[in-house]
Motif scaffolding. Structure first.
Motif, PDB file in Angstrom:
ATOM      1  N   ASP A   5      24.614  -3.357  31.096  1.00 11.52           N
ATOM      2  CA  ASP A   5      25.222  -4.638  30.785  1.00 11.52           C
ATOM      3  C   ASP A   5      24.150  -5.622  30.327  1.00 11.52           C
ATOM      4  N   ALA A   6      24.338  -6.204  29.149  1.00 11.87           N
ATOM      5  CA  ALA A   6      23.318  -7.085  28.570  1.00 11.87           C
ATOM      6  C   ALA A   6      23.036  -8.290  29.459  1.00 11.87           C
ATOM      7  N   GLN A   7      24.084  -8.860  30.061  1.00 14.47           N
ATOM      8  CA  GLN A   7      23.882 -10.020  30.924  1.00 14.47           C
ATOM      9  C   GLN A   7      23.085  -9.653  32.171  1.00 14.47           C
ATOM     10  N   GLN A   8      23.351  -8.478  32.701  1.00 18.71           N
ATOM     11  CA  GLN A   8      22.595  -8.031  33.875  1.00 18.71           C
ATOM     12  C   GLN A   8      21.143  -7.765  33.506  1.00 18.71           C
ATOM     13  N   VAL A   9      20.920  -7.241  32.309  1.00 17.60           N
ATOM     14  CA  VAL A   9      19.548  -6.997  31.846  1.00 17.60           C
ATOM     15  C   VAL A   9      18.782  -8.315  31.748  1.00 17.60           C
ATOM     16  N   VAL A  10      19.415  -9.314  31.163  1.00 12.56           N
ATOM     17  CA  VAL A  10      18.769 -10.633  31.026  1.00 12.56           C
ATOM     18  C   VAL A  10      18.471 -11.220  32.399  1.00 12.56           C
ATOM     19  N   ALA A  11      19.460 -11.169  33.295  1.00 15.17           N
ATOM     20  CA  ALA A  11      19.270 -11.729  34.638  1.00 15.17           C
ATOM     21  C   ALA A  11      18.186 -10.976  35.401  1.00 15.17           C
ATOM     22  N   ALA A  12      18.137  -9.664  35.246  1.00 16.79           N
ATOM     23  CA  ALA A  12      17.125  -8.854  35.924  1.00 16.79           C
ATOM     24  C   ALA A  12      15.728  -9.234  35.454  1.00 16.79           C
ATOM     25  N   ARG A  13      15.600  -9.472  34.155  1.00 14.24           N
ATOM     26  CA  ARG A  13      14.287  -9.858  33.623  1.00 14.24           C
ATOM     27  C   ARG A  13      13.861 -11.245  34.114  1.00 14.24           C
ATOM     28  N   VAL A  63      12.000  -5.091  26.418  1.00 14.64           N
ATOM     29  CA  VAL A  63      13.158  -4.852  25.557  1.00 14.64           C
ATOM     30  C   VAL A  63      13.495  -6.148  24.814  1.00 14.64           C
ATOM     31  N   ARG A  64      13.441  -6.094  23.500  1.00 21.37           N
ATOM     32  CA  ARG A  64      13.668  -7.305  22.711  1.00 21.37           C
ATOM     33  C   ARG A  64      15.130  -7.733  22.722  1.00 21.37           C
ATOM     34  N   GLU A  65      16.032  -6.788  22.573  1.00 16.58           N
ATOM     35  CA  GLU A  65      17.462  -7.089  22.526  1.00 16.58           C
ATOM     36  C   GLU A  65      18.133  -6.479  23.744  1.00 16.58           C
ATOM     37  N   ALA A  66      18.687  -7.324  24.593  1.00 17.80           N
ATOM     38  CA  ALA A  66      19.313  -6.840  25.827  1.00 17.80           C
ATOM     39  C   ALA A  66      20.464  -5.881  25.537  1.00 17.80           C
ATOM     40  N   GLU A  67      21.150  -6.070  24.416  1.00 19.20           N
ATOM     41  CA  GLU A  67      22.273  -5.205  24.059  1.00 19.20           C
ATOM     42  C   GLU A  67      21.820  -3.782  23.765  1.00 19.20           C
ATOM     43  N   ALA A  68      20.553  -3.610  23.428  1.00 16.91           N
ATOM     44  CA  ALA A  68      20.027  -2.287  23.087  1.00 16.91           C
ATOM     45  C   ALA A  68      19.307  -1.631  24.260  1.00 16.91           C
ATOM     46  N   ALA A  69      19.423  -2.211  25.450  1.00 16.15           N
ATOM     47  CA  ALA A  69      18.664  -1.717  26.602  1.00 16.15           C
ATOM     48  C   ALA A  69      19.073  -0.304  27.000  1.00 16.15           C
ATOM     49  N   GLY A  70      20.342   0.054  26.849  1.00 17.28           N
ATOM     50  CA  GLY A  70      20.784   1.402  27.207  1.00 17.28           C
ATOM     51  C   GLY A  70      20.116   2.472  26.362  1.00 17.28           C
ATOM     52  N   GLY A  71      20.083   2.250  25.056  1.00 17.46           N
ATOM     53  CA  GLY A  71      19.408   3.192  24.168  1.00 17.46           C
ATOM     54  C   GLY A  71      17.927   3.272  24.453  1.00 17.46           C
TER      55      GLY A  71
END
Length: 281
Positions: A5-13, A63-71
């Motif tokens: 989840d992009a929002q979770q990635v951002v919050a985690a960072r 990771v530059r783009e949180a939406e691409a974190a899964g890949g």
């Protein structure tokens, strides 16, 4: 294959522990299932999963783009399993398809001679089946193995798989064809679940597996919970409805999704590191 989840990635960072734990949880299962199929051994797969999750946690900020974190996480996992992870216990056996075929023909015996009750029989057969499909994959080189796992087991598209492995799509398709051809030829000539003409049957391998300790009576290692274990007839039925050239993939996908508790260990390491950092301030 790994969806974060992009929002979770951002919050985690930004230091949110709950978000980081959610990221670890989301990555844990697919990473572990990839590692199990690459290494064919629980202990090795758990060690590799921990190493990969630590890398994901440590480098999430890159990771530059949180939406691409899964890949990105999948690339981290594949790169680690391909190039950095040491040879595991099953890989150390250096199995080839010819040698594995010889091993499968050794010690075939009727299941009735094993003295198992109905529940123990079902569990033992499932353990043999799963162990065989995992070991079979290690007959492929790591490059071919991961191409096959991504393409035919997890059904990642050619474009996505090529990007994850950092190779040209044409090169990926060539690897997948080679791997698929080798696995398909083997199972169609050797596996009784796929071909009625093949001598090997999971139930006839139980005795030898018990004898050499690959299976322990009444103790699950690779199987899902007992209530989820399919019968040999059910597995064969699933495979028979798939067109012939895809039977090997159907067999491999019949292996269950594996679960682990590695994520808990990784988060405990994160907490310990955070605690030590606070004490040093």
């Amino acid at each position: 294959m790994i969806r974060l989840d992009a929002q979770q990635v951002v919050a985690a960072r930004e230091g949110n522990r709950a978000a980081l734990e959610a990221v670890v949880r989301a990555a844990e299962r697919p990473v572990y299932n990839l590692a199990m199929r690459m290494l064919a051994n629980r202990a090795d797969a758990e060690d590799a999963t921990q190493e990969i999750l630590v890398k994901i946690v440590t480098n999430l900020g890159s990771v530059r783009e949180a939406e691409a974190a899964g890949g990105w996480a999948l690339r981290v996992a594949c790169r680690h399993l391909l190039h950095e992870r040491k040879r595991g216990a099953i890989e150390a056996m250096r199995l080839t398809f010819q040698g594995f075929a010889t091993d499968l023909e050794t010690g075939l015996s009727p299941l009735a001679e094993r003295g198992l009750n109905e529940v123990e029989e079902k569990l033992a057969i499932d353990e043999v089946r799963i162990g065989c499909t995992l070991a079979m994959l290690t007959c492929l080189s790591r490059e071919l193995r991961i191409a096959y796992i991504l393409g035919d087991i997890f059904e990642v598209t050619d474009t996505e798989a090529a990007e994850v492995l950092d190779i040209d799509p044409a090169a990926y398709r060539q690897r997948l064809r080679r791997a698929r051809g080798a696995v398909t030829a083997f199972v169609q000539s050797r596996c009784g679940l796929v071909s009625e003409l093949a001598a090997c049957r999971c139930e006839r391998r139980v005795g030898q597996a018990l004898k050499i300790g690959r299976v322990v009576k009444g103790q699950p290692n690779l199987s899902a919970s007992l209530g989820d274990i399919p019968s040999v007839a059910e597995i064969r039925g699933r495979i028979e409805v798939i067109e012939r050239e895809r039977t090997s993939a159907a067999l491999m996908r019949s292996t269950p999704h594996f679960t682990s508790h590695v994520g808990e260990l990784v988060m405990s390491l994160v907490d310990a590191k955070s605690s030590n950092s606070s004490l040093q301030k």
